[in-house]
Design a protein around this motif. Sequence first.
Motif, mmCIF file in Angstrom:
data_model
loop_
_atom_site.group_PDB
_atom_site.id
_atom_site.type_symbol
_atom_site.label_atom_id
_atom_site.label_comp_id
_atom_site.label_asym_id
_atom_site.label_seq_id
_atom_site.Cartn_x
_atom_site.Cartn_y
_atom_site.Cartn_z
ATOM 1 N N ASP A 138 0.668 -1.095 -0.105
ATOM 2 C CA ASP A 138 0.147 0.025 -0.020
ATOM 3 C C ASP A 138 0.901 1.547 -0.130
ATOM 4 O OD1 ASP A 138 0.399 -1.182 2.205
ATOM 5 O OD2 ASP A 138 -1.284 -0.904 2.943
ATOM 6 N N SER A 139 1.973 1.279 0.160
ATOM 7 C CA SER A 139 3.035 2.429 -0.062
ATOM 8 C C SER A 139 4.333 1.845 -0.244
ATOM 9 C CB SER A 139 3.047 3.100 1.411
ATOM 10 O OG SER A 139 3.657 2.797 2.202
ATOM 11 N N GLY A 140 5.183 3.072 -0.467
ATOM 12 C CA GLY A 140 6.608 2.617 -1.090
ATOM 13 C C GLY A 140 7.209 2.094 0.143
ATOM 14 N N SER A 141 7.124 2.608 1.469
ATOM 15 C CA SER A 141 7.802 2.004 2.483
ATOM 16 C C SER A 141 7.376 0.736 2.773
ATOM 17 C CB SER A 141 7.479 3.175 3.838
ATOM 18 O OG SER A 141 7.914 4.259 3.601
ATOM 19 N N VAL A 142 6.164 0.417 2.658
ATOM 20 C CA VAL A 142 5.603 -0.868 3.100
ATOM 21 C C VAL A 142 6.364 -2.068 1.825
ATOM 22 C CG1 VAL A 142 3.577 -2.572 2.983
ATOM 23 C CG2 VAL A 142 3.751 -0.222 4.256
ATOM 24 N N SER A 143 6.433 -1.373 0.705
ATOM 25 C CA SER A 143 7.100 -2.288 -0.265
ATOM 26 C C SER A 143 8.232 -2.710 0.175
ATOM 27 C CB SER A 143 6.831 -1.882 -1.707
ATOM 28 O OG SER A 143 7.921 -1.087 -1.984
ATOM 29 N N VAL A 144 9.122 -1.513 0.689
ATOM 30 C CA VAL A 144 10.566 -2.034 1.186
ATOM 31 C C VAL A 144 10.601 -2.934 2.221
ATOM 32 C CG1 VAL A 144 12.646 -0.877 2.208
ATOM 33 C CG2 VAL A 144 11.354 0.567 0.257
ATOM 34 N N GLU A 145 9.667 -2.705 3.145
ATOM 35 C CA GLU A 145 9.627 -3.706 4.446
ATOM 36 C C GLU A 145 9.261 -5.336 3.800
ATOM 37 O OE1 GLU A 145 9.638 -2.946 7.626
ATOM 38 O OE2 GLU A 145 9.699 -0.761 7.385
ATOM 39 N N GLY B 208 21.598 6.686 1.132
ATOM 40 C CA GLY B 208 20.529 6.193 0.670
ATOM 41 C C GLY B 208 19.102 6.613 1.322
ATOM 42 N N TYR B 209 18.004 6.428 0.702
ATOM 43 C CA TYR B 209 16.744 6.739 1.263
ATOM 44 C C TYR B 209 15.886 5.794 0.822
ATOM 45 C CZ TYR B 209 12.048 8.280 2.830
ATOM 46 O OH TYR B 209 10.976 8.479 3.093
ATOM 47 N N HIS B 210 15.150 5.116 1.742
ATOM 48 C CA HIS B 210 14.108 3.871 1.615
ATOM 49 C C HIS B 210 12.871 3.968 2.163
ATOM 50 C CE1 HIS B 210 17.346 1.778 -0.668
ATOM 51 N NE2 HIS B 210 18.049 2.069 0.201
ATOM 52 N N GLY B 211 12.536 4.973 2.977
ATOM 53 C CA GLY B 211 11.116 5.151 3.645
ATOM 54 C C GLY B 211 11.121 5.225 5.074
ATOM 55 N N ASP B 212 10.008 5.645 5.442
ATOM 56 C CA ASP B 212 10.035 5.977 6.968
ATOM 57 C C ASP B 212 9.573 5.035 7.944
ATOM 58 O OD1 ASP B 212 10.988 8.470 6.046
ATOM 59 O OD2 ASP B 212 8.995 9.374 6.242
ATOM 60 N N ALA C 33 16.523 -3.689 -5.573
ATOM 61 C CA ALA C 33 16.591 -2.623 -6.158
ATOM 62 C C ALA C 33 15.492 -1.876 -5.730
ATOM 63 C CB ALA C 33 16.733 -2.518 -7.548
ATOM 64 N N ASP C 34 15.568 -0.399 -5.024
ATOM 65 C CA ASP C 34 14.483 0.309 -4.717
ATOM 66 C C ASP C 34 14.432 1.360 -5.807
ATOM 67 O OD1 ASP C 34 12.713 2.311 -3.639
ATOM 68 O OD2 ASP C 34 13.677 2.328 -1.913
ATOM 69 N N GLU C 35 13.175 1.060 -6.659
ATOM 70 C CA GLU C 35 13.084 2.062 -7.643
ATOM 71 C C GLU C 35 11.739 2.838 -7.418
ATOM 72 O OE1 GLU C 35 14.256 1.999 -11.471
ATOM 73 O OE2 GLU C 35 15.515 0.140 -11.560
ATOM 74 N N ILE C 36 11.437 2.998 -6.103
ATOM 75 C CA ILE C 36 10.247 3.714 -5.899
ATOM 76 C C ILE C 36 10.237 5.238 -6.413
ATOM 77 C CG2 ILE C 36 9.105 4.682 -4.018
ATOM 78 C CD1 ILE C 36 9.900 2.022 -2.623
ATOM 79 N N ALA C 37 11.431 5.823 -6.482
ATOM 80 C CA ALA C 37 11.516 7.108 -7.168
ATOM 81 C C ALA C 37 12.209 6.965 -8.709
ATOM 82 C CB ALA C 37 12.590 7.956 -6.502
ATOM 83 N N THR C 38 12.780 5.962 -9.086
ATOM 84 C CA THR C 38 13.223 6.018 -10.557
ATOM 85 C C THR C 38 12.375 5.289 -11.209
ATOM 86 O OG1 THR C 38 14.748 4.252 -9.732
ATOM 87 C CG2 THR C 38 15.722 6.121 -9.585
ATOM 88 N N GLY D 255 6.844 2.170 -6.661
ATOM 89 C CA GLY D 255 5.663 2.757 -5.989
ATOM 90 C C GLY D 255 5.258 4.096 -6.734
ATOM 91 N N LYS D 256 5.072 5.334 -6.003
ATOM 92 C CA LYS D 256 5.065 6.410 -6.653
ATOM 93 C C LYS D 256 4.290 6.574 -7.803
ATOM 94 C CE LYS D 256 9.037 9.002 -4.441
ATOM 95 N NZ LYS D 256 8.634 9.778 -3.592
ATOM 96 N N ALA D 257 5.072 6.667 -8.914
ATOM 97 C CA ALA D 257 4.678 6.659 -10.196
ATOM 98 C C ALA D 257 3.746 5.471 -10.700
ATOM 99 C CB ALA D 257 5.616 7.140 -11.377
HETATM 100 N N1 PMP Z 1 12.137 4.595 -1.353
HETATM 101 C C1 PMP Z 1 12.715 5.657 -2.128
HETATM 102 C C2 PMP Z 1 13.679 5.568 -3.067
HETATM 103 C C3 PMP Z 1 11.707 6.904 -2.144
HETATM 104 O O1 PMP Z 1 12.080 7.800 -2.745
HETATM 105 C C4 PMP Z 1 10.596 6.792 -1.313
HETATM 106 C C5 PMP Z 1 9.513 7.884 -1.229
HETATM 107 N N2 PMP Z 1 9.985 9.239 -0.917
HETATM 108 C C6 PMP Z 1 10.302 5.606 -0.541
HETATM 109 C C7 PMP Z 1 11.057 4.528 -0.654
HETATM 110 C C8 PMP Z 1 9.188 5.575 0.316
HETATM 111 O O2 PMP Z 1 7.754 5.641 -0.397
HETATM 112 P P1 PMP Z 1 6.471 6.195 0.425
HETATM 113 O O3 PMP Z 1 6.764 7.661 0.630
HETATM 114 O O4 PMP Z 1 5.397 5.882 -0.641
HETATM 115 O O5 PMP Z 1 6.292 5.317 1.758
#
Ligand code: PMP
Length: 347
Positions: A32-39, A66-70, A167-172, A196-198
Amino acid sequence: MFGGLTHEPAINLAKHLVDLTPEGLDRVFLADSGSVSVEVALKMAIQYQLGKGHLGKNKFVTIKNGYHGDTFGAMAVCDPVNSMHSLYAGMLPENFFIEAPVSTPNDEFNPKELEELEDTLACRSDTIAAFILEPIVQGAGGMRFYHPEFLQGAKLICEKYDVLLIADEIATGFGRTGKMFACEHAEITPDILCVGKAITGGYMTLAATICTSNVATTISESRAGVLMHGPTFMGNPLACAAANASMELLKTGQWEDQVKNIELILKQELKPASNWQRVTNVRVFGAIGVIEMSENVDVPSIQKQFVANGVWVRPFGKLIYVMPPFVITTNELKQLIHGMLKVVKSL
Ligand code: PMP
């Protein structure tokens, strides 16, 4: 919920994702969100290693910046300084952080940049489930672009030590870097891919974790038998329908010319800023334009100035950046860049 049920929008979306993502990624988990897909990706990696009988392989290695979510698992692989690990001391799982590559896509690659990964895995791979990173473009942790050969080399090193590559392609993902997925710049297929995102064109919250059959079957044949994650809104039909509409648009291929045009204009129009005294670097990759300043900017004050010039830009730290929507017109993009430059010049 999605337990024991399925529906047409989710089935179609899974097919689109398998079609569009690099060859070999053919199992889809909707989140349901990018962070959850990373979890989910982190849990997949741990369960994969358990399935292989590697009981101690439950930590992660990642690159700095790096940034992968909150959420907690995702935060534990974000840059420890940028994401303020100190605030959650004692609460975050401890992982391994290596230096991020410094060669940019325009430089000659320096193979020494892979040594720390090799050394870390040589010593600690018995404790490491996966290597997670944002391919080619590091986003919220520094807006940095790095050389595809780093990713190619990293994939081989991971294979050697039975460590998965996430590979975290949530932004790319979905065209932002000029390729459908940034991994394509390095011609690699990761074991697990987060998007995620797009995915819904930004209309609704949805994300996916996509993996190889090897990862999926190892988990399914393990003691747990299934991936232990089931968010209520995974595969939400409305979100899947929005994503399918976006996938149909992507499949027309129009995004390729749009991104090329955005890249060209960003390169042309941002160029003068590279000569300005307080600007240390101007860089463009795909539909991403970044101006790096010598010092942190005063965000509340600079944002007021951007708005007074008719544009909305949200800088962080030393970075003033734009990632415009692919449908932006040439005139709108020029207006955005000129508004931005006017303020930066006056700093
Ligand atoms: N990974 C990357 C590379 C991101 O850019 C983001 C969102 N900024 C996230 C994870 C987290 O996604 P979300 O904000 O949908 O939880």
